[in-house]
Design a protein around this motif. Structure first.
Motif, PDB file in Angstrom:
ATOM      1  N   ALA A   1       5.449  -1.636 -13.737  1.00 29.15           N
ATOM      2  CA  ALA A   1       5.488  -3.101 -13.016  1.00 29.15           C
ATOM      3  C   ALA A   1       5.628  -4.046 -11.860  1.00 29.15           C
ATOM      4  O   ALA A   1       5.230  -4.472 -11.343  1.00 29.15           O
ATOM      5  CB  ALA A   1       7.064  -3.235 -13.352  1.00 29.15           C
ATOM      6  N   LYS A   2       6.038  -2.837 -10.731  1.00 28.75           N
ATOM      7  CA  LYS A   2       5.838  -2.782  -9.237  1.00 28.75           C
ATOM      8  C   LYS A   2       4.388  -3.232  -9.038  1.00 28.75           C
ATOM      9  O   LYS A   2       3.691  -3.888  -8.500  1.00 28.75           O
ATOM     10  CB  LYS A   2       6.714  -1.727  -8.818  1.00 28.75           C
ATOM     11  CG  LYS A   2       6.659  -1.970  -7.014  1.00 28.75           C
ATOM     12  CD  LYS A   2       7.597  -1.532  -6.456  1.00 28.75           C
ATOM     13  CE  LYS A   2       7.023  -1.751  -4.969  1.00 28.75           C
ATOM     14  NZ  LYS A   2       6.468  -1.014  -4.264  1.00 28.75           N
ATOM     15  N   SER A   3       3.963  -1.497  -9.470  1.00 24.01           N
ATOM     16  CA  SER A   3       2.347  -2.335  -9.535  1.00 24.01           C
ATOM     17  C   SER A   3       1.490  -2.830  -9.648  1.00 24.01           C
ATOM     18  O   SER A   3       0.520  -3.407  -8.891  1.00 24.01           O
ATOM     19  CB  SER A   3       1.664  -0.520  -9.557  1.00 24.01           C
ATOM     20  OG  SER A   3       1.871  -0.306 -10.992  1.00 24.01           O
TER      21      SER A   3
ATOM     22  N   TYR B   1      -0.374  -9.891  -7.646  1.00 23.22           N
ATOM     23  CA  TYR B   1       0.159 -11.226  -6.374  1.00 23.22           C
ATOM     24  C   TYR B   1      -0.974 -11.469  -5.590  1.00 23.22           C
ATOM     25  O   TYR B   1      -1.208 -12.477  -5.410  1.00 23.22           O
ATOM     26  CB  TYR B   1       1.391 -10.589  -5.714  1.00 23.22           C
ATOM     27  CG  TYR B   1       1.338 -11.482  -4.214  1.00 23.22           C
ATOM     28  CD1 TYR B   1       2.143 -12.668  -4.418  1.00 23.22           C
ATOM     29  CD2 TYR B   1       1.071 -10.897  -3.066  1.00 23.22           C
ATOM     30  CE1 TYR B   1       2.420 -13.004  -3.068  1.00 23.22           C
ATOM     31  CE2 TYR B   1       1.227 -11.542  -2.143  1.00 23.22           C
ATOM     32  CZ  TYR B   1       2.041 -12.602  -2.313  1.00 23.22           C
ATOM     33  OH  TYR B   1       2.290 -13.531  -0.764  1.00 23.22           O
TER      34      TYR B   1
ATOM     35  N   GLY C   1       2.602  -6.064 -11.018  1.00 24.44           N
ATOM     36  CA  GLY C   1       2.949  -7.194 -10.018  1.00 24.44           C
ATOM     37  C   GLY C   1       2.447  -7.122  -8.502  1.00 24.44           C
ATOM     38  O   GLY C   1       1.986  -8.557  -7.970  1.00 24.44           O
ATOM     39  N   ASP C   2       2.397  -6.177  -7.815  1.00 27.03           N
ATOM     40  CA  ASP C   2       1.582  -6.228  -6.712  1.00 27.03           C
ATOM     41  C   ASP C   2      -0.070  -6.624  -6.634  1.00 27.03           C
ATOM     42  O   ASP C   2      -0.004  -7.588  -5.669  1.00 27.03           O
ATOM     43  CB  ASP C   2       1.749  -5.026  -5.743  1.00 27.03           C
ATOM     44  CG  ASP C   2       3.051  -4.371  -5.114  1.00 27.03           C
ATOM     45  OD1 ASP C   2       3.199  -5.575  -5.475  1.00 27.03           O
ATOM     46  OD2 ASP C   2       2.917  -3.162  -4.791  1.00 27.03           O
TER      47      ASP C   2
ATOM     48  N   ALA D   1       8.828   0.933 -14.095  1.00 28.33           N
ATOM     49  CA  ALA D   1       9.327   0.140 -13.075  1.00 28.33           C
ATOM     50  C   ALA D   1       8.509   0.252 -12.425  1.00 28.33           C
ATOM     51  O   ALA D   1       7.993  -0.502 -12.033  1.00 28.33           O
ATOM     52  CB  ALA D   1      10.668   0.412 -12.327  1.00 28.33           C
ATOM     53  N   ALA D   2       7.860   1.905 -12.581  1.00 29.04           N
ATOM     54  CA  ALA D   2       6.743   1.882 -11.070  1.00 29.04           C
ATOM     55  C   ALA D   2       5.943   1.173 -11.951  1.00 29.04           C
ATOM     56  O   ALA D   2       4.633   0.717 -10.905  1.00 29.04           O
ATOM     57  CB  ALA D   2       6.224   3.222 -10.820  1.00 29.04           C
TER      58      ALA D   2
END
Length: 192
Positions: free
Chosen positions: A148-150, A156, A152-153, A145-146
């Motif tokens: 994927a979040k980084s 983006y 994803g940022d 999850a960590a």
């Protein structure tokens, strides 16, 4: 008689010493005078070997400076890789519970992805990577999850930058042209 002969020879020796002492000047004695110093350092001429070494040093100086700068830039990265290797070794030496079975399952899914991706090189790259990522995310959901979040940022931000660059390429009107266009339209309105 012996005493007289002895005294005679002593007197004669004393007279010769006084004559010798009287004939020498104080300047002639080396104890009181220093020789004139006319020493001057003369640089020896450089030989062929020294000249060639000096030439090679001058030619190699820019390259050695570049190497030093590059070494200073690379040194922290190499130390980081070395530290990562030490940390990985310590982790593998004392692994947590069920580490090796999980690593085996993740590796097996990578091999399975290679088997399923027969034919295309793109498939051989995508299938194993995707299957290994999925199996790793099942075992380590917090870390997945960590990541994927980084990721994803980052994706983006990259998409926004790409959109801005594409807009600039496709619509090359500068601000100066945009400012001039309203003036032209106002001029054309005044002419009508």
């Amino acid at each position: 008689l012996l005493r007289g002969i002895f005294e005679y020879h002593i007197m004669r020796a004393v007279d010769q010493n006084t004559v010798a002492a009287a004939s020498l000047n104080v300047d002639e004695l080396s104890l009181y005078t220093a020789p004139p110093e006319k020493f001057r350092y003369v640089e020896p001429k450089a030989g062929q070997l020294e000249e060639r070494v000096a030439t090679l040093r001058k030619l190699a100086e820019p390259y050695t400076a570049w190497c030093q700068v590059t070494y200073e830039k690379i040194k922290p990265k190499v130390q980081g890789v070395f530290q990562f290797g030490n940390d990985a070794y310590a982790y593998v030496k004392n692994p947590p519970k069920d580490f090796y079975p999980r690593a085996g399952v993740i590796g097996f899914t990578g091999v399975l992805g290679l088997v399923l991706a027969r034919g295309s090189r793109i498939k051989k790259l995508i299938y194993p990577t995707t299957l290994m990522t999925l199996s790793a995310s099942l075992y380590y959901p917090e870390k997945a999850a960590a990541i994927a979040k980084s990721t994803g940022d980052s994706v983006y931000d990259l998409a926004v930058q790409s959109y801005a660059a594409a807009e600039k390429i496709l619509n090359p009107q500068s601000k100066a042209e945009k400012v001039n266009k309203p003036e032209m339209s106002s001029d054309s309105e005044t002419k009508q």
